[in-house]
Design an enzyme around this catalytic site. Structure first.
Site, short mmCIF file in Angstrom:
data_model
loop_
_atom_site.label_atom_id
_atom_site.label_comp_id
_atom_site.label_asym_id
_atom_site.label_seq_id
_atom_site.Cartn_x
_atom_site.Cartn_y
_atom_site.Cartn_z
N ASP A 73 0.83 -1.20 0.00
CA ASP A 73 0.00 0.00 0.00
C ASP A 73 0.86 1.26 0.00
O ASP A 73 2.01 1.25 0.47
CB ASP A 73 -0.90 0.03 1.24
CG ASP A 73 -1.91 -1.09 1.25
OD1 ASP A 73 -2.18 -1.66 0.17
OD2 ASP A 73 -2.42 -1.41 2.33
N TYR A 74 0.30 2.33 -0.49
CA TYR A 74 0.99 3.63 -0.57
C TYR A 74 1.58 4.03 0.78
O TYR A 74 2.70 4.53 0.87
CB TYR A 74 -0.02 4.67 -1.07
CG TYR A 74 0.51 6.08 -1.24
CD1 TYR A 74 1.53 6.35 -2.16
CD2 TYR A 74 -0.05 7.13 -0.53
CE1 TYR A 74 1.99 7.64 -2.34
CE2 TYR A 74 0.40 8.43 -0.72
CZ TYR A 74 1.42 8.68 -1.62
OH TYR A 74 1.87 9.97 -1.80
#
Length: 202
Positions: free
Chosen positions: A42-43
């Site tokens: 995830d970012y």
């Protein structure tokens, strides 16, 4: 010759090489051409990301039929008591998304590089070491939230036999030969169906 890389993805970097919104991507850190991420982080998650131009390896690292462990360190909001730990270890908390339970251990605060944007001053917090054999979108964050322990920081420290070692955020290295052999063994790639050349002895 194929490329096999281990990369320490920093916080707020996309697990891809382009972004129309102008956010940081792998291109800001990795100069090797032709490689792709084997899976995603995830970012807002950090840690180990494997990259390669070996299509079979990428396929097996991302195909759920070839289960392999992924290990994370998670800072969570609240005190992780015995009941919450037991639930994470023994219950399917996300029916329809989760199919297997996790291995979970309460640990002291680990020696991780500081994050460029520090975690907000939540008190108290706990640190967990979690090992999953699956990794659907936001699964680990949703699992800890389901037992009342929202994840504040999430760092992947190992994929199968490959660890971060001495990598710092934004750094990458080539996999060592023994690491690559172990990874291919884990993914059952020694018996993969590469076509034999005519006349090759069995």
């Amino acid at each position: 010759m194929a490329s096999y890389l281990a990369f320490f993805k920093p916080f707020e970097v996309l697990s891809q090489f382009t972004d129309p919104k102008g956010r940081k991507t792998l291109k800001d850190y990795i100069s090797v051409t032709g490689v792709y991420a084997a899976g995603r982080l995830d970012y807002r998650s950090e840690g180990l990301l494997l990259l390669s131009d070996d299509g079979l390896l990428i396929h097996r690292l991302t195909d759920p039929r070839f289960d392999h462990e992924k290990t994370y360190l998670a800072q969570v909001e609240g005190i992780a008591g015995p009941e919450a730990l037991r639930s994470l270890q023994t219950r399917i908390l996300l029916p329809g998304l989760q199919t297997k339970t996790a291995e979970v251990t309460l640990i002291p605060e680990p020696n991780l590089p500081p994050r460029p944007t520090p975690v907000r001053d939540y008190h108290p917090t706990s640190w967990l070491r979690l090992t999953l054999c699956e990794g659907k979108k936001h699964q680990l964050r949703r699992m800890t939230a389901a037992v009342g322990l929202p994840t504040l920081r999430l760092v992947r420290v190992a994929v199968g036999p490959i660890g971060l070692d001495e990598l710092q955020p934004g750094e990458w290295r080539d996999l060592r030969p023994e690491e690559l052999r172990s990874l291919k063994h884990l993914l059952n790639m020694e018996t993969a169906c590469y076509p034999k050349k005519q006349g090759t002895a069995l």
